[in-house]
Design a protein around this motif. Structure first.
Motif, short mmCIF file in Angstrom:
data_model
loop_
_atom_site.label_atom_id
_atom_site.label_comp_id
_atom_site.label_asym_id
_atom_site.label_seq_id
_atom_site.Cartn_x
_atom_site.Cartn_y
_atom_site.Cartn_z
N ALA A 95 -6.48 -4.11 -6.14
CA ALA A 95 -5.53 -5.00 -5.99
C ALA A 95 -5.88 -6.65 -5.05
N ASP A 152 -3.89 -2.26 4.97
CA ASP A 152 -3.40 -2.03 4.10
C ASP A 152 -3.94 -2.90 2.98
N ARG A 184 -5.61 -1.95 -0.46
CA ARG A 184 -5.89 -2.38 -1.89
C ARG A 184 -6.92 -2.70 -2.19
N GLN A 242 7.54 -2.54 1.40
CA GLN A 242 6.86 -3.24 -0.30
C GLN A 242 5.95 -3.18 -0.69
N SER A 243 4.40 -2.71 0.36
CA SER A 243 2.93 -3.47 -0.01
C SER A 243 2.96 -1.47 -0.10
N TYR A 244 3.61 -0.82 0.20
CA TYR A 244 3.27 0.68 0.24
C TYR A 244 3.93 1.92 -0.87
N ASP A 245 4.85 0.53 -1.20
CA ASP A 245 5.63 1.45 -2.55
C ASP A 245 4.59 0.77 -3.83
N GLU A 246 4.77 -0.59 -3.09
CA GLU A 246 3.68 -1.02 -4.61
C GLU A 246 2.04 -0.19 -4.75
N VAL A 247 1.50 0.34 -3.92
CA VAL A 247 0.32 0.82 -3.63
C VAL A 247 0.21 2.54 -4.40
N ILE A 292 -2.21 -9.21 0.49
CA ILE A 292 -1.44 -9.80 0.90
C ILE A 292 -1.18 -10.83 1.40
N GLU A 314 2.33 2.86 -6.81
CA GLU A 314 2.53 3.18 -7.29
C GLU A 314 1.30 2.67 -8.63
N MET A 315 0.65 1.90 -7.38
CA MET A 315 -0.91 1.81 -8.37
C MET A 315 -1.43 3.26 -8.02
#
Length: 322
Positions: free
Chosen positions: A100, A90, A95, A149-154, A103, A156-157
């Motif tokens: 990005a 990730d 990222r 949460q990170s996968y959700d953000e990735v 984390i 979306e990006m």
């Protein structure tokens, strides 16, 4: 019971022997104490050196539960290793690709309970086993939540960067069926000419001369060069978003400077021009003009198992071919 008599010296006669109530009570108490002591010693010896069927059954169950907790701990260790691999991928692949920030470790290892969370589990024979399993499970659950949460953000990006995703490097420049093997990876490697350890800025794909070389993402050809030494015949492609790729030691060019190219398009043929000890493609990825490890940009071509195998091979200090 036979009657007892005693001689009375005052009356000079035999009289019936009578036991006082106090003495009688004392004898009874002494008898009970003796009996109780013997019974206690017998029970102590019995329970110390011999187990009842129920106790033997409970002991077997306890050993079974202990074994199950040990097996559970092993499984949790494997899950922790898998979790670490997911986090590494990730931070260093997804990222990086989406520009990005990774984390922070402090967030991934955030607290998952107070200092006295497991106090109730201690004070028993196998408390450590149970407490360790509980701690590991809570840690994994916490890390999974952060990763989710990170996968959700990735996601979306990525959804908003379809153009970027088609441009950045994402495949191997030589097809798997044309590839003999990866002869050298990114990092410090022995030089094939003087045998000194030098920094190798890319990955060497060993293949027969004339094998097609494919561009790894959409972009624009910004250099088509030929040198007698060094990289020989080389193509440089600008993919935008700070990414460039280089393809060196080619035998032929299939593109020209200024040409727009699409991912997978043939741009040249494998050769051994310049400083080369055999037919191969030297491939580089640059981010903001800094060479980075191309191994993290094969995710469209490799399964997770294949990726792990390539990562393992990259740690072997093989000689480069250029």
């Amino acid at each position: 019971m036979k009657q007892k008599y005693i001689f009375n010296h005052k009356t000079l006669s035999f009289e019936k022997y009578k036991v006082s109530t106090k003495r009688l009570v004392g004898r009874v108490v002494l008898g009970l104490l003796t009996f109780g002591g013997c019974a206690f010693m017998f029970a102590f010896l019995l329970y110390t050196f011999f187990s009842s069927p129920k106790e033997r059954m409970q002991a077997r169950e306890l050993e079974f539960m202990k074994l199950q907790y040990e097996i559970l701990n092993d499984k949790l260790n494997n899950m922790e290793a898998l979790m670490a691999d997911m986090e590494d991928r990730d931070d260093n692949v997804y990222r990086v690709v989406l520009e990005a920030e990774p984390i922070p470790r402090s967030v991934r290892r955030a607290g998952y309970g107070g200092p006295h969370r497991y106090d109730a589990l201690y004070g028993y024979a196998n408390s450590d086993i149970v407490a360790n399993a509980s701690k590991k499970l809570d840690i994994i659950a916490s890390r999974l939540y952060v990763q989710s949460q990170s996968y959700d953000e990735v996601f979306e990006m990525a959804r908003n960067k379809s153009e970027m995703l088609s441009s950045i490097p994402a495949i191997m420049p030589v097809k798997a069926e044309d590839l003999k093997y990866i002869s050298s990876f990114f990092g410090y490697r022995p030089d094939p000419i003087d045998n000194e350890t030098k920094f190798h800025s890319g990955i060497d794909f060993s293949a027969n001369e004339g094998v097609e070389v494919h561009v790894v993402g959409d972009g624009k050809v910004i250099a088509v060069e030929t040198t007698q030494w060094g990289y020989g015949k080389m193509i440089t492609v600008d993919h935008g978003y700070g990414y460039k790729t280089r393809y060196a030691h080619l035998s032929r060019f299939k593109v020209r400077v200024g040409q727009r190219v699409k991912r997978g398009q043939v741009i040249g043929l494998v050769g051994q021009t310049g400083k080369s000890t055999g037919a191969h493609l030297h491939y580089e990825v640059l981010k903001n003009d800094i060479q980075i490890d191309p191994i993290h940009f094969f995710y469209n071509d490799l399964t997770p198992d294949q990726y792990e195998k390539v990562l393992e091979q990259s740690t072997i200090p093989t000689k480069t071919m250029d």
